[in-house]
Design a protein around this motif. Structure first.
Motif, short mmCIF file in Angstrom:
data_model
loop_
_atom_site.label_atom_id
_atom_site.label_comp_id
_atom_site.label_asym_id
_atom_site.label_seq_id
_atom_site.Cartn_x
_atom_site.Cartn_y
_atom_site.Cartn_z
N UNK A 45 22.21 20.68 -56.19
CA UNK A 45 22.54 19.39 -56.79
C UNK A 45 23.60 19.68 -57.84
N UNK A 46 24.81 19.23 -57.62
CA UNK A 46 25.94 19.63 -58.45
C UNK A 46 25.76 19.24 -59.91
N UNK A 47 26.44 19.97 -60.78
CA UNK A 47 26.36 19.74 -62.22
C UNK A 47 26.83 18.32 -62.55
N UNK A 48 26.06 17.64 -63.38
CA UNK A 48 26.40 16.28 -63.79
C UNK A 48 25.87 16.04 -65.19
N UNK A 49 26.44 15.08 -65.87
CA UNK A 49 26.00 14.75 -67.22
C UNK A 49 24.69 13.96 -67.15
N UNK A 50 23.70 14.40 -67.90
CA UNK A 50 22.40 13.72 -67.90
C UNK A 50 22.49 12.43 -68.71
N UNK A 51 22.41 11.28 -68.01
CA UNK A 51 22.62 9.99 -68.69
C UNK A 51 21.32 9.32 -69.11
N UNK A 52 20.18 9.89 -68.73
CA UNK A 52 18.88 9.34 -69.16
C UNK A 52 17.91 10.50 -69.33
N UNK A 53 16.77 10.23 -69.90
CA UNK A 53 15.71 11.24 -69.99
C UNK A 53 15.14 11.44 -68.59
N UNK A 54 14.69 12.66 -68.30
CA UNK A 54 14.17 12.91 -66.96
C UNK A 54 13.03 13.93 -67.00
N UNK A 55 11.95 13.61 -66.30
CA UNK A 55 10.83 14.52 -66.12
C UNK A 55 10.75 14.89 -64.65
N UNK A 56 10.70 16.19 -64.35
CA UNK A 56 10.60 16.66 -62.97
C UNK A 56 9.33 17.49 -62.81
N UNK A 57 8.65 17.30 -61.68
CA UNK A 57 7.41 18.02 -61.37
C UNK A 57 7.63 18.76 -60.05
N UNK A 58 7.54 20.09 -60.08
CA UNK A 58 7.80 20.90 -58.89
C UNK A 58 6.55 20.90 -58.01
N UNK A 59 6.72 20.40 -56.77
CA UNK A 59 5.60 20.32 -55.84
C UNK A 59 5.42 21.62 -55.08
N UNK A 60 6.51 22.17 -54.56
CA UNK A 60 6.43 23.41 -53.79
C UNK A 60 7.77 24.11 -53.80
N UNK A 61 7.75 25.36 -53.38
CA UNK A 61 8.97 26.15 -53.32
C UNK A 61 9.38 26.68 -54.67
N UNK A 62 10.65 27.05 -54.78
CA UNK A 62 11.17 27.62 -56.03
C UNK A 62 12.67 27.39 -56.11
N UNK A 63 13.20 27.57 -57.31
CA UNK A 63 14.63 27.37 -57.52
C UNK A 63 14.98 27.49 -58.98
N UNK A 64 16.09 26.85 -59.37
CA UNK A 64 16.57 26.96 -60.74
C UNK A 64 17.03 25.60 -61.24
#
Length: 301
Positions: A45-64
């Motif tokens: 997911x390409x670099x972009x300016x964060x325009x709002x607050x965001x919460x992410x929950x990792x369901x499976x797999x891995x990454x950065x």
């Protein structure tokens, strides 16, 4: 989240509710976006300016997750909060898919005073990162289900789940769970009752990551033999049987809300193999988890 990125080849699926122009108000929350995405290995997911607050929950797999110049490795069971005004990007591991749920929001101008401390904490840093200690996956899956099903009083349920996600995230980031009074020894019936209640509350809050009675006893500062004895004496059920039942109860919840595989649920609940999970499930429910999943699919068709 950049929707154009999510639609590129390499994104296995992306379910998104997007409220770009007029954010939807739900209690203390102005909701921009909520959804789920599953990325093939190596997907970016390409670099972009964060325009709002965001919460992410990792369901499976891995990454950065990349926030400005910081790179955070994420795995199943992690949660990440991103603040406004920072450069954000996501990369799936080259040898693993990455699946996560996300919620983009801001706080309403008239946020309830109860959320003032949470708002101040979340916005005090570019990001926050933690293991999920409060089963954030469940309210996430439930709120997405409410958006798709649109049942009576869905707006009320959505508001409750969104606020639960924010509070649970804050608790995980700060470790501000309910304080549990600990005792090395117990004698009076009243204190024994308190002990059993403390055990039940701990299991309720930690069933996903609970490894064994020994682990539970160490966390609550009790002798495991004593704890098992008073629990059986007070409830008529062995502690291990109670834990087994709560795990299957949580499994039913996970399998009902969202496309989580039986194998993933087995791993999340700490079973050594999918066969041992299926056996435990069948012992309590009278049929295997595959039949339960099939029943849920029939109901949703």
């Amino acid at each position: 989240m950049d929707i154009k990125d999510a639609l590129q080849a390499g994104c296995l699926f992306h379910f998104d509710n997007f409220f770009a122009k007029d954010q939807e108000p739900y209690g203390c929350v102005k909701l921009f976006q909520i959804g789920e995405i599953c990325c093939e290995s190596g997907y970016v997911v390409r670099a972009h300016n964060q325009y709002c607050l965001e919460i992410s929950c990792i369901v499976s797999g891995s990454g950065y997750f990349h926030i400005d110049d910081t790179r955070i490795q994420v795995d199943a069971g992690d949660i990440v909060f991103n603040n406004v005004g920072h450069i954000h990007a996501i990369t799936a591991d080259r040898s693993n898919m990455l699946r996560y749920l996300y919620m983009g929001f801001n706080f309403n101008d008239e946020t309830d005073k109860a959320f003032t401390e949470i708002q101040a904490y979340l916005q005090s840093a570019p990001y926050h990162f933690s293991k999920d200690t409060h089963d954030l996956l469940i309210p996430f899956l439930r709120v997405i289900d409410e958006f798709y099903s649109q049942k009576p009083y869905s707006r009320t349920m959505i508001r409750n789940y969104l606020e639960e996600i924010i509070v649970s995230s804050y608790r995980s980031f700060t470790n501000k769970a309910e304080n549990v009074t600990r005792y090395a020894t117990e004698k009076s019936p009243q204190s024994v009752g308190h002990t059993v209640y403390s055990v039940i509350r701990y299991i309720e809050n930690h069933i996903v990551g609970l490894e064994s009675i020994k682990t539970l006893s160490q966390e609550l500062n009790y002798n495991s033999t004593y704890l098992s004895h008073v629990f059986k004496q007070r409830t008529g059920m062995t502690l291990q049987r109670y834990i087994n039942h709560k795990k299957i109860e949580k499994a039913l919840e996970m399998l009902k809300y969202g496309n989580i595989s039986i194998s993933q649920v087995s791993d999340m609940l700490g079973y050594a193999t999918i066969q041992s999970f299926s056996k435990a499930f069948s012992r309590i429910m009278g049929y295997p988890p595959s039949r339960y999943v099939a029943k849920q699919r029939e109901r949703n068709e």
